[in-house]
Design an enzyme around this catalytic site. Structure first.
Site, PDB file in Angstrom:
ATOM      1  N   ARG A  26     -22.714 -69.165 -22.797  1.00  0.00           N
ATOM      2  CA  ARG A  26     -23.380 -70.187 -23.818  1.00  0.00           C
ATOM      3  C   ARG A  26     -23.951 -71.123 -23.317  1.00  0.00           C
ATOM      4  NH1 ARG A  26     -16.474 -70.820 -24.576  1.00  0.00           N
ATOM      5  NH2 ARG A  26     -17.353 -69.946 -21.457  1.00  0.00           N
ATOM      6  N   HIS A  37     -16.145 -64.909 -29.535  1.00  0.00           N
ATOM      7  CA  HIS A  37     -15.865 -63.122 -29.357  1.00  0.00           C
ATOM      8  C   HIS A  37     -16.386 -62.613 -30.214  1.00  0.00           C
ATOM      9  CE1 HIS A  37     -13.309 -65.420 -26.569  1.00  0.00           C
ATOM     10  NE2 HIS A  37     -13.793 -64.808 -25.503  1.00  0.00           N
ATOM     11  N   SER A  96     -11.732 -70.121 -25.999  1.00  0.00           N
ATOM     12  CA  SER A  96     -10.622 -70.077 -25.696  1.00  0.00           C
ATOM     13  C   SER A  96      -9.478 -71.723 -25.722  1.00  0.00           C
ATOM     14  CB  SER A  96      -9.708 -69.012 -25.084  1.00  0.00           C
ATOM     15  OG  SER A  96     -10.692 -67.475 -25.474  1.00  0.00           O
ATOM     16  N   LYS A 122      -6.468 -66.749 -13.425  1.00  0.00           N
ATOM     17  CA  LYS A 122      -5.678 -67.729 -14.969  1.00  0.00           C
ATOM     18  C   LYS A 122      -4.164 -67.091 -15.117  1.00  0.00           C
ATOM     19  CE  LYS A 122      -9.918 -68.073 -17.526  1.00  0.00           C
ATOM     20  NZ  LYS A 122     -10.447 -67.851 -18.818  1.00  0.00           N
TER      21      LYS A 122
HETATM   22  O1  PNS Z   1     -12.147 -63.649 -20.908  1.00  0.00           O
HETATM   23  P1  PNS Z   1     -11.954 -63.918 -19.502  1.00  0.00           P
HETATM   24  O2  PNS Z   1     -10.712 -65.198 -18.639  1.00  0.00           O
HETATM   25  O3  PNS Z   1     -13.407 -65.001 -18.601  1.00  0.00           O
HETATM   26  O4  PNS Z   1     -12.761 -62.713 -18.717  1.00  0.00           O
HETATM   27  C1  PNS Z   1     -12.135 -62.560 -17.238  1.00  0.00           C
HETATM   28  C2  PNS Z   1     -12.080 -61.413 -17.038  1.00  0.00           C
HETATM   29  C3  PNS Z   1     -10.286 -61.021 -17.701  1.00  0.00           C
HETATM   30  C4  PNS Z   1     -13.442 -60.158 -17.680  1.00  0.00           C
HETATM   31  C5  PNS Z   1     -11.980 -60.811 -15.086  1.00  0.00           C
HETATM   32  O5  PNS Z   1     -11.163 -62.106 -14.939  1.00  0.00           O
HETATM   33  C6  PNS Z   1     -12.350 -59.588 -14.932  1.00  0.00           C
HETATM   34  O6  PNS Z   1     -13.101 -58.722 -14.748  1.00  0.00           O
HETATM   35  N1  PNS Z   1     -10.633 -59.228 -14.569  1.00  0.00           N
HETATM   36  C7  PNS Z   1     -10.865 -58.254 -13.979  1.00  0.00           C
HETATM   37  C8  PNS Z   1      -9.951 -58.207 -12.876  1.00  0.00           C
HETATM   38  C9  PNS Z   1     -11.326 -57.344 -11.671  1.00  0.00           C
HETATM   39  O7  PNS Z   1     -12.337 -56.042 -11.731  1.00  0.00           O
HETATM   40  N2  PNS Z   1     -12.042 -58.130 -10.677  1.00  0.00           N
HETATM   41  C10 PNS Z   1     -12.953 -57.736  -9.751  1.00  0.00           C
HETATM   42  C11 PNS Z   1     -14.372 -57.223 -10.286  1.00  0.00           C
HETATM   43  S1  PNS Z   1     -14.902 -59.098 -10.884  1.00  0.00           S
END
Ligand code: PNS
Length: 164
Positions: free
Chosen positions: A95, A18, A132, A42
């Site tokens: 990745r 990150h 993670s 999650k």
């Molecule tokens: O580190 P992660 O868990 O892969 O991050 C994912 C994250 C938090 C960026 C994703 O879950 C997210 O965008 N959450 C916000 C919810 C949202 O806006 N959802 C709708 C559009 S995709």
């Protein structure tokens, strides 16, 4: 016109992978917001406030400059945050093909919802296999995570394991 980019993630916990994406984004964009976001898919391992504190400490150690800020968002859509702060770009690390499959629908949805573009950065090979979830697993089984996470996170995970 200056370009604000958001580097979003659960950061549960933040890894060296990150931080590599954050550091490289800081060299590309005028302003970078590292955004700790709730992932509705999650259950978080580390509470949001602690994740933010760990990201803040780890990013501060990189000394990237005042154009990089750390904050969190749990009010709704990620693009709502982007619109609020005038960010037109999201940055994600990719990745593998698994990440492409996971990120592509979200990138298309975020552009459709608010015209926010997603830029994908390929990882430094040193961090290509770090995630993670693997860090959490290695830590919970007593393994050494220091090669994969910043010092503050290694310390946090060690403390957590000691209190179990
Ligand atoms: O580190 P992660 O868990 O892969 O991050 C994912 C994250 C938090 C960026 C994703 O879950 C997210 O965008 N959450 C916000 C919810 C949202 O806006 N959802 C709708 C559009 S995709």
């Amino acid at each position: 016109m200056s370009t604000i980019a958001v580097v979003p993630g659960s950061f549960d916990p933040v890894t060296l992978g990150h931080l590599d994406v954050v550091a490289r984004s800081a060299r590309i964009f005028d302003e970078v917001h590292v955004l700790v976001v709730h992932n509705p898919g999650k259950t978080a391992f580390i509470p949001l406030e602690e994740r933010v504190a760990l990201v803040e400490r780890s990013v501060a150690e990189l000394d990237l400059g005042e154009h990089v800020v750390v904050t969190s968002w749990s009010e709704g859509l990620l693009v709502d945050y982007c619109v609020n702060v005038g960010a037109r770009v999201l940055v994600k690390g990719i990745r593998s093909q698994v990440d492409v499959a996971y990120e592509t629908p979200m990138a298309i949805m975020n552009r459709s919802l608010a015209g926010v573009e997603t830029v994908f950065l390929l990882p430094d090979p040193a961090h290509a296999l770090v995630s993670s979830s693997l860090v959490r697993q290695v830590a919970s089984l007593g393994g050494d995570v220091t090669p994969y996470v910043p010092g503050a996170v290694a310390e946090y995970l060690r403390r957590e394991e000691d209190t179990r």
